[in-house]
Design a protein around this motif. Structure first.
Motif, PDB file in Angstrom:
ATOM      1  N   TYR A  99       0.836  -1.202   0.000  1.00 20.39           N
ATOM      2  CA  TYR A  99       0.000   0.000   0.000  1.00 20.39           C
ATOM      3  C   TYR A  99       0.868   1.247   0.000  1.00 20.39           C
ATOM      4  O   TYR A  99       2.078   1.186   0.210  1.00 20.39           O
ATOM      5  CB  TYR A  99      -0.973   0.004   1.187  1.00 20.39           C
ATOM      6  N   LYS A 158       0.895   5.228   1.684  1.00 22.48           N
ATOM      7  CA  LYS A 158       0.310   6.036   2.758  1.00 22.48           C
ATOM      8  C   LYS A 158       0.893   7.439   2.713  1.00 22.48           C
ATOM      9  O   LYS A 158       2.106   7.615   2.668  1.00 22.48           O
ATOM     10  CB  LYS A 158       0.590   5.414   4.126  1.00 22.48           C
ATOM     11  N   SER A 174       1.680  10.623   4.724  1.00 23.89           N
ATOM     12  CA  SER A 174       1.880  10.989   6.120  1.00 23.89           C
ATOM     13  C   SER A 174       2.808  12.194   6.182  1.00 23.89           C
ATOM     14  O   SER A 174       3.919  12.150   5.634  1.00 23.89           O
ATOM     15  CB  SER A 174       2.489   9.800   6.872  1.00 23.89           C
ATOM     16  N   GLN A 185      -5.534   9.397   2.228  1.00 27.48           N
ATOM     17  CA  GLN A 185      -4.198   9.009   2.668  1.00 27.48           C
ATOM     18  C   GLN A 185      -3.717   7.666   2.135  1.00 27.48           C
ATOM     19  O   GLN A 185      -2.516   7.438   2.047  1.00 27.48           O
ATOM     20  CB  GLN A 185      -4.158   8.946   4.196  1.00 27.48           C
ATOM     21  N   TYR A 186      -4.620   6.766   1.796  1.00 24.60           N
ATOM     22  CA  TYR A 186      -4.228   5.401   1.467  1.00 24.60           C
ATOM     23  C   TYR A 186      -4.633   4.967   0.061  1.00 24.60           C
ATOM     24  O   TYR A 186      -5.740   5.243  -0.388  1.00 24.60           O
ATOM     25  CB  TYR A 186      -4.885   4.408   2.436  1.00 24.60           C
ATOM     26  N   GLU A 212      -2.438  -1.835  10.752  1.00 23.49           N
ATOM     27  CA  GLU A 212      -3.261  -0.664  10.468  1.00 23.49           C
ATOM     28  C   GLU A 212      -4.646  -1.046   9.964  1.00 23.49           C
ATOM     29  O   GLU A 212      -4.835  -2.096   9.353  1.00 23.49           O
ATOM     30  CB  GLU A 212      -2.577   0.229   9.423  1.00 23.49           C
ATOM     31  N   ILE A 215      -7.863   0.841   7.775  1.00 21.65           N
ATOM     32  CA  ILE A 215      -8.134   1.959   6.870  1.00 21.65           C
ATOM     33  C   ILE A 215      -9.638   2.127   6.777  1.00 21.65           C
ATOM     34  O   ILE A 215     -10.355   1.178   6.476  1.00 21.65           O
ATOM     35  CB  ILE A 215      -7.541   1.690   5.469  1.00 21.65           C
TER      36      ILE A 215
END
Length: 157
Positions: free
Chosen positions: A64, A66, A68, A107-108, A137, A139
């Protein structure tokens, strides 16, 4: 009264023109189909700039992405976390194959093989549980994207 005479130069020219048009139509079809096949070829990897390095990462290695603190991180199945210099999540999404990756939220972006389960939450939201061997995590996917996620997840490549 019309005569049914199918001989002469006018008829021969007409047949020639019709034949010529048929050949052009077939050639144009071949040209278009060849061009569309080239456009449909999907690359199998992504070139990522990480600091001063350029890395070629196979899509099947990517678990994935992300976002951040303004940096897009690439997370791999083997646990690597690579900071990238990608400009935006939108541009990254456009570079990824749609059958493998889904933009879950701002964000993902997740790869299909990363998802271990989908959990329904209140207000038609979904929660993606990432395979525990990759990350712990979760999501959250909004109710506006949950239908698209379910269709994408159910679609077998």
């Amino acid at each position: 009264m019309l005569s049914k005479n199918f001989s002469g130069t006018g008829f021969a020219i007409g047949l020639f023109v019709i034949g010529f048009l048929a050949i052009i139509e077939n050639l144009s079809f071949l040209l278009i189909s060849t061009t569309s096949k080239k456009e449909k070829q999907i690359p199998d990897s992504l070139i990522v700039t990480a600091g001063k390095k350029k890395l070629k990462v196979n899509f099947k290695e990517i678990a994935y992405f992300k976002l951040s603190d303004g940096i897009i991180y690439l997370h791999t199945f083997d646990g690597r976390r690579i900071p990238t210099s990608m400009a935006s999540v939108e541009k990254l999404t456009d570079r990824l194959p749609k059958h493998l990756f889904f933009r879950a939220n701002r964000q993902y972006i997740v790869q299909k093989a990363t998802i271990s389960e989908l959990v329904k939450l209140e207000n038609r939201k979904l929660r993606i549980k990432i395979n525990p061997s990759i990350s712990a995590e979760y999501i959250t996917v909004s109710r506006y994207k949950n239908k698209g996620l379910m269709e994408w997840f159910d679609d077998i490549p």
